[in-house]
Design a protein around this motif. Structure first.
Motif, PDB file in Angstrom:
ATOM      1  N   PRO A   1      -4.603   5.908  -3.452  1.00 59.18           N
ATOM      2  CA  PRO A   1      -5.475   5.659  -2.308  1.00 59.18           C
ATOM      3  C   PRO A   1      -5.589   4.164  -2.030  1.00 59.18           C
ATOM      4  N   TYR A   2      -5.864   3.812  -0.781  1.00 59.60           N
ATOM      5  CA  TYR A   2      -6.174   2.434  -0.426  1.00 59.60           C
ATOM      6  C   TYR A   2      -7.673   2.212  -0.558  1.00 59.60           C
ATOM      7  N   HIS A   3      -8.066   0.943  -0.622  1.00 62.23           N
ATOM      8  CA  HIS A   3      -9.446   0.618  -0.950  1.00 62.23           C
ATOM      9  C   HIS A   3     -10.003  -0.444  -0.003  1.00 62.23           C
ATOM     10  N   GLY A   4     -11.309  -0.615  -0.084  1.00 60.75           N
ATOM     11  CA  GLY A   4     -11.979  -1.720   0.576  1.00 60.75           C
ATOM     12  C   GLY A   4     -11.813  -1.755   2.083  1.00 60.75           C
ATOM     13  N   ALA A   5     -11.684  -2.972   2.608  1.00 60.66           N
ATOM     14  CA  ALA A   5     -11.558  -3.152   4.050  1.00 60.66           C
ATOM     15  C   ALA A   5     -10.312  -2.479   4.597  1.00 60.66           C
ATOM     16  N   ASN A   6      -9.297  -2.304   3.754  1.00 58.59           N
ATOM     17  CA  ASN A   6      -8.072  -1.644   4.214  1.00 58.59           C
ATOM     18  C   ASN A   6      -8.341  -0.220   4.682  1.00 58.59           C
ATOM     19  N   VAL A   7      -9.306   0.458   4.068  1.00 57.93           N
ATOM     20  CA  VAL A   7      -9.660   1.810   4.504  1.00 57.93           C
ATOM     21  C   VAL A   7     -10.121   1.789   5.951  1.00 57.93           C
ATOM     22  N   LEU A   8     -10.975   0.823   6.293  1.00 55.89           N
ATOM     23  CA  LEU A   8     -11.490   0.730   7.662  1.00 55.89           C
ATOM     24  C   LEU A   8     -10.363   0.453   8.644  1.00 55.89           C
ATOM     25  N   LEU A   9      -9.461  -0.459   8.278  1.00 50.99           N
ATOM     26  CA  LEU A   9      -8.353  -0.820   9.160  1.00 50.99           C
ATOM     27  C   LEU A   9      -7.436   0.371   9.410  1.00 50.99           C
TER      28      LEU A   9
END
Length: 315
Positions: free
Chosen positions: A43-51
């Motif tokens: 999974p991706y994390h942090g701000a990358n999830v929002l992007l």
């Protein structure tokens, strides 16, 4: 290229559309699960999830599975000509001999999975100095790639799938597993740090079971920040905006949990609007969104680790 500023500007643009807009976009994207890598399943994390969530909705992608250009090529596939990638960020502390050369080398790395760090600025310029490098990498959705086998794209493995389970069940297993002190009968939902207690209106005051669960999970993210648990403190850095910044952490952390259990179209009731405060903080500090996303990710992981297990014998 100032990667931090570029990504902060992207998030500001999302928030400027208004609370109802970005929440609705995030929850729609979350219905397809948390963004993950199509080759590794990570999974991706942090701000990358929002992007990645925002890009999925903006472009109408049905999948939250992503690959770098190199990964797609290594799987015998090809990104279609003219397709645009999503800029993401990975943070890593490195000891450097030549800072400029190190940053150039880091920026060429397209295989990183982008953790949500970034609350420490680059520091040090001399030989042997340490710096927190913000390394960009670019991702393409599987919908932008030709030649992928279905088994390695849309069906990339997830750590936990809620496709066959009720989101309400997932929410209650997290709420119960955390064993927070939750008391009902109050006029509005809130978390009291002094008493270490979540205050909630009675269940029948909510418009739906989904709204109750979403609101309780939002307050549960606040609960994780107590000094007994993750000990979040923002006063020294954000001053008068610290309370609003904690609300941003809760907003993001709750979105991550709701995305994980695929609880969409749920309203967080009685939630005050701090949008203007968030925008002011982000405009003044290019690292703030990474700090918020990192703390939100820690809260998300804390809650997930305390999930009540399924009853013995459940398939």
């Amino acid at each position: 290229m100032d990667v931090r500023q570029a990504i902060t500007d992207r998030v500001i643009a999302m928030l400027e559309k208004g609370g109802n807009v970005f929440r609705e976009r995030w929850t729609r994207a979350a219905s397809h699960g948390m963004p993950r890598n199509g080759k590794t399943g990570a999974p991706y994390h942090g701000a990358n999830v929002l992007l990645l969530w925002d890009a999925a909705i903006e472009n109408g992608y049905a999948s939250n599975v992503w690959l770098t250009y190199k990964q797609a090529a290594s799987m015998g596939a090809q990104v279609r000509r003219g397709e645009r990638a999503v800029l993401c960020a990975h943070f890593e502390r490195k000891a450097m001999r030549d800072r400029r050369d190190s940053e150039i080398d880091a920026n060429a790395n397209g295989e990183s999975h982008g953790e949500g760090e970034g609350d420490a600025s680059d520091r040090g310029n001399g030989t042997g100095s340490n710096a927190m490098l913000c390394m960009p990498f670019w991702l393409f959705n599987v919908a932008q790639i030709d030649g992928l086998a279905t088994s390695t794209s849309d069906e990339a493995p997830e750590p936990q799938s809620w496709a066959d389970r009720s989101p309400i069940e997932g929410a209650m297993r997290f709420i119960g597993g955390c064993q927070a002190n939750i008391q009902h009968g109050y006029a509005r939902a809130a978390y009291s740090p002094a008493a270490d207690r979540i205050l909630m209106p009675d269940v029948d005051r909510f418009t739906s079971s989904e709204a109750y669960c979403a609101t309780a999970l939002h307050e549960l993210v606040h609960w994780t920040g107590n000094e007994k648990r993750l000990n979040r403190k923002f006063g020294e850095r954000f001053g008068d905006a610290a309370y609003a910044f904690e609300e941003l952490v809760a907003e993001l952390g709750c979105a991550f949990v709701l995305g994980h259990i695929r609880l969409v179209d749920a309203t967080i009731e009685g939630h005050a609007a701090y949008l203007d405060n968030w925008l002011q903080v982000l405009r003044n500090d290019r690292t703030a969104i990474f700090t918020a996303a990192r703390h939100a990710g820690e809260a998300y992981e804390f809650i997930l680790a305390r999930e009540l297990p399924l009853p013995q014998g459940t398939p």
